[in-house]
Design a protein around this motif. Structure first.
Motif, PDB file in Angstrom:
ATOM      1  N   ILE A 130       0.832  -1.206   0.000  1.00  0.00           N
ATOM      2  CA  ILE A 130       0.000   0.000   0.000  1.00  0.00           C
ATOM      3  C   ILE A 130       0.865   1.254   0.000  1.00  0.00           C
ATOM      4  O   ILE A 130       0.599   2.226  -0.719  1.00  0.00           O
ATOM      5  CB  ILE A 130      -0.952  -0.022   1.215  1.00  0.00           C
ATOM      6  CG1 ILE A 130      -1.974  -1.147   1.051  1.00  0.00           C
ATOM      7  CG2 ILE A 130      -1.670   1.309   1.368  1.00  0.00           C
ATOM      8  CD1 ILE A 130      -2.836  -1.384   2.271  1.00  0.00           C
ATOM      9  N   VAL A 131       1.931   1.264   0.797  1.00  0.00           N
ATOM     10  CA  VAL A 131       2.794   2.447   0.883  1.00  0.00           C
ATOM     11  C   VAL A 131       3.504   2.707  -0.439  1.00  0.00           C
ATOM     12  O   VAL A 131       3.603   3.847  -0.916  1.00  0.00           O
ATOM     13  CB  VAL A 131       3.806   2.278   2.036  1.00  0.00           C
ATOM     14  CG1 VAL A 131       4.852   3.387   2.007  1.00  0.00           C
ATOM     15  CG2 VAL A 131       3.083   2.270   3.373  1.00  0.00           C
ATOM     16  N   ALA A 132       3.982   1.626  -1.085  1.00  0.00           N
ATOM     17  CA  ALA A 132       4.745   1.793  -2.330  1.00  0.00           C
ATOM     18  C   ALA A 132       3.836   2.185  -3.496  1.00  0.00           C
ATOM     19  O   ALA A 132       4.174   3.076  -4.290  1.00  0.00           O
ATOM     20  CB  ALA A 132       5.492   0.511  -2.650  1.00  0.00           C
ATOM     21  N   LYS A 133       2.678   1.551  -3.616  1.00  0.00           N
ATOM     22  CA  LYS A 133       1.809   1.797  -4.771  1.00  0.00           C
ATOM     23  C   LYS A 133       1.016   3.093  -4.639  1.00  0.00           C
ATOM     24  O   LYS A 133       0.683   3.727  -5.636  1.00  0.00           O
ATOM     25  CB  LYS A 133       0.848   0.621  -4.948  1.00  0.00           C
ATOM     26  CG  LYS A 133       1.520  -0.684  -5.352  1.00  0.00           C
ATOM     27  CD  LYS A 133       1.939  -0.660  -6.803  1.00  0.00           C
ATOM     28  CE  LYS A 133       2.512  -2.008  -7.236  1.00  0.00           C
ATOM     29  NZ  LYS A 133       2.880  -2.012  -8.666  1.00  0.00           N
ATOM     30  N   SER A 134       0.657   3.463  -3.385  1.00  0.00           N
ATOM     31  CA  SER A 134      -0.165   4.670  -3.224  1.00  0.00           C
ATOM     32  C   SER A 134       0.607   5.950  -3.535  1.00  0.00           C
ATOM     33  O   SER A 134       0.000   6.997  -3.763  1.00  0.00           O
ATOM     34  CB  SER A 134      -0.714   4.743  -1.790  1.00  0.00           C
ATOM     35  OG  SER A 134       0.360   4.857  -0.860  1.00  0.00           O
ATOM     36  N   ALA A 135       1.946   5.887  -3.535  1.00  0.00           N
ATOM     37  CA  ALA A 135       2.738   7.080  -3.866  1.00  0.00           C
ATOM     38  C   ALA A 135       2.486   7.512  -5.307  1.00  0.00           C
ATOM     39  O   ALA A 135       2.604   8.690  -5.644  1.00  0.00           O
ATOM     40  CB  ALA A 135       4.222   6.792  -3.640  1.00  0.00           C
ATOM     41  N   GLU A 136       2.088   6.562  -6.180  1.00  0.00           N
ATOM     42  CA  GLU A 136       1.809   6.886  -7.573  1.00  0.00           C
ATOM     43  C   GLU A 136       0.442   7.542  -7.738  1.00  0.00           C
ATOM     44  O   GLU A 136       0.163   8.137  -8.766  1.00  0.00           O
ATOM     45  CB  GLU A 136       1.893   5.618  -8.424  1.00  0.00           C
ATOM     46  CG  GLU A 136       3.250   4.912  -8.328  1.00  0.00           C
ATOM     47  CD  GLU A 136       3.223   3.563  -9.021  1.00  0.00           C
ATOM     48  OE1 GLU A 136       2.164   3.227  -9.604  1.00  0.00           O
ATOM     49  OE2 GLU A 136       4.241   2.849  -8.980  1.00  0.00           O
ATOM     50  N   GLN A 137      -0.433   7.376  -6.729  1.00  0.00           N
ATOM     51  CA  GLN A 137      -1.778   7.934  -6.811  1.00  0.00           C
ATOM     52  C   GLN A 137      -1.784   9.368  -6.269  1.00  0.00           C
ATOM     53  O   GLN A 137      -0.747   9.930  -5.917  1.00  0.00           O
ATOM     54  CB  GLN A 137      -2.750   7.053  -6.023  1.00  0.00           C
ATOM     55  CG  GLN A 137      -2.756   5.603  -6.461  1.00  0.00           C
ATOM     56  CD  GLN A 137      -3.205   5.430  -7.891  1.00  0.00           C
ATOM     57  OE1 GLN A 137      -4.055   6.180  -8.389  1.00  0.00           O
ATOM     58  NE2 GLN A 137      -2.621   4.452  -8.580  1.00  0.00           N
ATOM     59  N   GLY A 138      -2.978   9.956  -6.157  1.00  0.00           N
ATOM     60  CA  GLY A 138      -3.085  11.353  -5.722  1.00  0.00           C
ATOM     61  C   GLY A 138      -2.686  11.540  -4.272  1.00  0.00           C
ATOM     62  O   GLY A 138      -1.921  12.439  -3.925  1.00  0.00           O
ATOM     63  N   SER A 174      -7.592   6.514  -2.625  1.00  0.00           N
ATOM     64  CA  SER A 174      -6.265   6.250  -3.185  1.00  0.00           C
ATOM     65  C   SER A 174      -5.939   4.764  -3.178  1.00  0.00           C
ATOM     66  O   SER A 174      -5.360   4.238  -4.131  1.00  0.00           O
ATOM     67  CB  SER A 174      -5.212   7.031  -2.389  1.00  0.00           C
ATOM     68  OG  SER A 174      -3.910   6.759  -2.873  1.00  0.00           O
ATOM     69  N   VAL A 175      -6.334   4.046  -2.100  1.00  0.00           N
ATOM     70  CA  VAL A 175      -6.051   2.614  -2.011  1.00  0.00           C
ATOM     71  C   VAL A 175      -7.002   1.809  -2.899  1.00  0.00           C
ATOM     72  O   VAL A 175      -6.607   0.811  -3.508  1.00  0.00           O
ATOM     73  CB  VAL A 175      -6.132   2.147  -0.543  1.00  0.00           C
ATOM     74  CG1 VAL A 175      -5.928   0.642  -0.439  1.00  0.00           C
ATOM     75  CG2 VAL A 175      -5.087   2.873   0.302  1.00  0.00           C
ATOM     76  N   GLU A 180      -6.925  -4.518  -8.828  1.00  0.00           N
ATOM     77  CA  GLU A 180      -6.394  -5.227  -9.987  1.00  0.00           C
ATOM     78  C   GLU A 180      -4.867  -5.158 -10.063  1.00  0.00           C
ATOM     79  O   GLU A 180      -4.287  -5.619 -11.052  1.00  0.00           O
ATOM     80  CB  GLU A 180      -6.997  -4.691 -11.304  1.00  0.00           C
ATOM     81  CG  GLU A 180      -8.502  -4.859 -11.420  1.00  0.00           C
ATOM     82  CD  GLU A 180      -8.929  -6.313 -11.445  1.00  0.00           C
ATOM     83  OE1 GLU A 180      -8.166  -7.149 -11.964  1.00  0.00           O
ATOM     84  OE2 GLU A 180     -10.007  -6.625 -10.929  1.00  0.00           O
ATOM     85  N   SER A 181      -4.211  -4.622  -9.025  1.00  0.00           N
ATOM     86  CA  SER A 181      -2.747  -4.664  -8.982  1.00  0.00           C
ATOM     87  C   SER A 181      -2.300  -6.011  -8.431  1.00  0.00           C
ATOM     88  O   SER A 181      -3.006  -6.644  -7.633  1.00  0.00           O
ATOM     89  CB  SER A 181      -2.198  -3.533  -8.109  1.00  0.00           C
ATOM     90  OG  SER A 181      -2.593  -2.278  -8.627  1.00  0.00           O
ATOM     91  N   ALA A 182      -1.117  -6.456  -8.824  1.00  0.00           N
ATOM     92  CA  ALA A 182      -0.634  -7.794  -8.461  1.00  0.00           C
ATOM     93  C   ALA A 182       0.169  -7.735  -7.173  1.00  0.00           C
ATOM     94  O   ALA A 182       0.966  -6.825  -6.952  1.00  0.00           O
ATOM     95  CB  ALA A 182       0.216  -8.369  -9.582  1.00  0.00           C
ATOM     96  N   LEU A 183      -0.065  -8.732  -6.312  1.00  0.00           N
ATOM     97  CA  LEU A 183       0.705  -8.917  -5.082  1.00  0.00           C
ATOM     98  C   LEU A 183       0.890 -10.412  -4.876  1.00  0.00           C
ATOM     99  O   LEU A 183      -0.097 -11.157  -4.788  1.00  0.00           O
ATOM    100  CB  LEU A 183      -0.008  -8.296  -3.876  1.00  0.00           C
ATOM    101  CG  LEU A 183       0.649  -8.551  -2.511  1.00  0.00           C
ATOM    102  CD1 LEU A 183       2.040  -7.924  -2.455  1.00  0.00           C
ATOM    103  CD2 LEU A 183      -0.218  -8.011  -1.393  1.00  0.00           C
ATOM    104  N   ASN A 184       2.155 -10.848  -4.816  1.00  0.00           N
ATOM    105  CA  ASN A 184       2.492 -12.271  -4.655  1.00  0.00           C
ATOM    106  C   ASN A 184       1.865 -13.127  -5.753  1.00  0.00           C
ATOM    107  O   ASN A 184       1.369 -14.230  -5.515  1.00  0.00           O
ATOM    108  CB  ASN A 184       2.053 -12.776  -3.283  1.00  0.00           C
ATOM    109  CG  ASN A 184       2.833 -12.133  -2.166  1.00  0.00           C
ATOM    110  OD1 ASN A 184       3.929 -11.601  -2.375  1.00  0.00           O
ATOM    111  ND2 ASN A 184       2.282 -12.163  -0.955  1.00  0.00           N
TER     112      ASN A 184
END
Length: 387
Positions: A130-138, A174-175, A180-184
């Motif tokens: 969540i911390v890494a991917k949310s930086a790309e969002q608003g 934002s989250v 649809e993002s991939a995790l593991n």
């Protein structure tokens, strides 16, 4: 009896009566004294209890758990570590007036539901994702913004979904955008934890597993149920056309199930929704939509041969390229008779060699088999002697 004897007898009776009265008075007095003594004793006990209750007992809630006798002995010998004991039995947390702990954090009203998780996913994996991917969002989410991560487990294995609490609606949006993002190796499904879109309504799911019909199936009936009971019980649901109840041939009692035909589909639907219709004769009924056989598609009949079909019909024995000779009459009756003739069952070439089996059944052969006699049979041989 003389007068003197009579006087003595009378005096004896009077003495006995006086003794009896004295004894009764003495017993009553003793009982009364016992009751008074018992009452005085109880009053003293009550007074003592009130005096003890009047004294206030001070309790230190912040004190640690007292040591038992074994721990006191170990402490004297220097074999007990008080620091380890305090870690094992910590002091109670201070409580508020409502009885709730001050240290317990309040849950945030904002959060997300994350599904389709891999069974190897941990809390740290979710937080880092969540911390890494949310930086790309608003609105970026930091580790301090995530107040709670709940991953339900069953037998030391996660169930495949989690709840994450966030501080505001902007963080939730934002989250949710990370869905649809991939995790593991799996694509996550992320929704607002307060949104229940896409779920079937409880009313539709609870009605029946069969499609709607004007027939109602009623199961788990009592053996004492009659058709009149069913008509009276389900009469408020709609117009009943017929009641078909399965019964035993010998006793005529109910087998435990029945079918009720209503005029339209609203009758069974009302019965399935009604709480009153679900119990009959102290038994919980099983209600389902029945199969309406009148809605089945009828079988298609074979098309009849018309005069136009008979004229254009070609005899299969003559072949598709057959042409009548010039001047020869066309036999229409023969063609119609050939088409209307039933198919002839052809016999196999080996059928005339087959003969009916003459072998007896095993039971008949066993019954007709000769039986050995159980009687003693005389010897018919010659006796040989050796000298």
């Amino acid at each position: 009896m003389s007068d003197e004897e009579r006087v003595t007898l009378k005096g004896d009776k009077v003495e006995k009566k006086e003794k009896k009265e004295k004894k009764e008075k003495k017993d009553k007095k003793e009982k009364k004294d016992k009751k008074e003594k018992k009452k005085d004793k109880q009053d003293k006990i009550d007074a003592k209890d009130t005096d003890e209750a009047g004294d206030e007992i001070e309790i230190d809630l912040n004190a640690s758990v007292p040591l038992n006798k074994k721990q006191q002995r170990l402490l004297k010998k220097g074999k007990l570590d008080l620091e380890k004991l305090e870690k094992k039995h910590p002091k109670p947390k201070p409580a508020t007036e409502d009885g709730k702990d001050d240290a317990e954090p309040k849950r945030s009203p904002f959060g997300v539901w994350i599904g389709n998780l891999s069974f190897d996913t941990t809390k740290d994996d979710l937080v880092r994702f969540i911390v890494a991917k949310s930086a790309e969002q608003g609105t970026s989410v930091t580790e301090e913004d995530i107040s709670r991560v709940n991953i339900p487990k069953k037998e030391n294995k996660i169930k495949g979904f989690a709840y994450v609490d966030l501080p505001s609606a902007d963080h939730v949006a934002s989250v949710v955008a990370l869905s649809e993002s991939a995790l593991n190796g799996r694509k996550l499904l992320i929704k607002d934890s307060t949104s229940f879109e896409g779920r079937p309504s409880k009313q539709e799911a609870a009605l029946s597993k069969n499609p709607p019909s004007r027939i109602l199936f009623v199961g788990n009936l009592s053996f004492d149920t009659s058709e009149d009971n069913l008509r009276e019980h389900f009469g408020h649901c709609g117009d009943i056309v017929r009641v078909r109840m399965a019964t035993f041939e010998d006793s005529g009692k109910c087998k435990g199930f029945a079918f009720i035909d209503f005029k339209d589909e609203s009758g069974p639907t009302t019965a399935l929704k009604s709480k009153v219709a679900k119990t009959l004769i102290n038994r919980k009924l099983r209600l389902e939509y029945g199969e309406d056989r009148s809605k089945r598609a009828p079988k298609r009949p074979h098309p009849a041969i018309t005069d136009a079909d008979a004229e254009t019909h070609v005899n299969p024995s003559e072949g598709a390229g057959f042409e009548p000779r010039a001047g020869a009459p066309v036999s229409r009756e023969r063609d119609v008779a050939a088409t209307a003739r039933p198919p002839v069952k052809r016999r196999r070439p080996d059928d005339h060699h087959q003969q009916p089996s003459t072998r007896l059944k095993s039971s008949v052969a066993l019954a007709q088999a000769p039986r050995a006699s159980a009687a003693i049979v005389e010897s018919t041989g010659t006796k040989i002697k050796f000298d």
